[in-house]
Scaffold this motif. Structure first.
Motif, PDB file in Angstrom:
ATOM      1  N   UNK A 243     -26.783  55.328 -41.904  1.00 21.19           N
ATOM      2  CA  UNK A 243     -25.398  54.940 -41.998  1.00 21.19           C
ATOM      3  C   UNK A 243     -24.904  54.626 -40.592  1.00 21.19           C
ATOM      4  N   UNK A 244     -23.823  53.880 -40.513  1.00 21.25           N
ATOM      5  CA  UNK A 244     -23.263  53.611 -39.196  1.00 21.25           C
ATOM      6  C   UNK A 244     -21.743  53.601 -39.258  1.00 21.25           C
ATOM      7  N   UNK A 245     -21.156  53.898 -38.111  1.00 21.97           N
ATOM      8  CA  UNK A 245     -19.703  53.929 -38.036  1.00 21.97           C
ATOM      9  C   UNK A 245     -19.253  53.296 -36.735  1.00 21.97           C
ATOM     10  N   UNK A 246     -18.540  52.189 -36.865  1.00 17.89           N
ATOM     11  CA  UNK A 246     -17.972  51.507 -35.702  1.00 17.89           C
ATOM     12  C   UNK A 246     -16.570  52.061 -35.445  1.00 17.89           C
ATOM     13  N   UNK A 247     -16.068  51.927 -34.226  1.00 16.45           N
ATOM     14  CA  UNK A 247     -14.727  52.441 -33.909  1.00 16.45           C
ATOM     15  C   UNK A 247     -13.668  51.882 -34.849  1.00 16.45           C
ATOM     16  N   UNK A 248     -12.864  52.767 -35.391  1.00 20.34           N
ATOM     17  CA  UNK A 248     -11.790  52.354 -36.273  1.00 20.34           C
ATOM     18  C   UNK A 248     -12.209  51.994 -37.683  1.00 20.34           C
ATOM     19  N   UNK A 249     -13.496  52.173 -37.987  1.00 18.25           N
ATOM     20  CA  UNK A 249     -13.992  51.821 -39.317  1.00 18.25           C
ATOM     21  C   UNK A 249     -14.592  53.040 -40.004  1.00 18.25           C
ATOM     22  N   UNK A 250     -14.729  52.940 -41.307  1.00 15.87           N
ATOM     23  CA  UNK A 250     -15.355  54.016 -42.057  1.00 15.87           C
ATOM     24  C   UNK A 250     -16.881  53.946 -41.914  1.00 15.87           C
ATOM     25  N   UNK A 251     -17.503  55.097 -42.136  1.00 14.04           N
ATOM     26  CA  UNK A 251     -18.964  55.136 -42.111  1.00 14.04           C
ATOM     27  C   UNK A 251     -19.490  54.340 -43.296  1.00 14.04           C
TER      28      UNK A 251
END
Length: 127
Positions: A35-43
């Motif tokens: 999984x990945x999570x970018x700044x300001x976004x959901x995983x």
């Protein structure tokens, strides 16, 4: 516990290989994934494997560029990332759960339902 390693900074078009050891987990009926999570976004789940399926799930944006694999004997899961793009920049986590579920469904699993999470590793892709 799960520990993820292998992140770093690369230029667009480069490659990275992430590794994750999922200790204390029995690889019987299971689902594992990245999984990945970018700044300001959901995983978001990008690639998942289910013990009950022969088909591996990939999120559309990583198809043909990322490859997930596992070594059940060593309790390791890997993510080979090729042709990286700036939009791939995020913190990457491995996840695992002892559950019978489709790979695609595990990648959409609510984060609170996943049994094990890796510590997270930063991937930064520059243009």
């Amino acid at each position: 516990a799960a520990a993820g390693v292998g992140g770093g900074s690369v230029q667009a078009g480069g490659s990275l290989r992430l590794s994750c050891e999922i200790s204390g987990f029995t690889f019987d009926d299971y689902a594992i994934g990245w999984f990945r999570q970018a700044p300001g976004k959901e995983r978001e789940g990008i690639s998942c494997i289910s013990s009950r399926e022969s088909v591996t799930y990939y999120e559309e944006s990583v198809k043909g560029r990322f490859t997930i694999s596992s070594d059940n004997a060593r309790k390791m899961v890997y993510l080979q990332m090729d042709n990286l793009k700036p939009e791939d920049s995020a913190v990457y986590y491995c996840g695992a759960e002892g559950v019978i579920i489709r790979a695609s469904a595990f990648c959409r699993r609510s984060t609170g339902l996943v049994d094990f999470w890796g510590e997270g590793t930063q991937v930064t892709v520059s243009s």
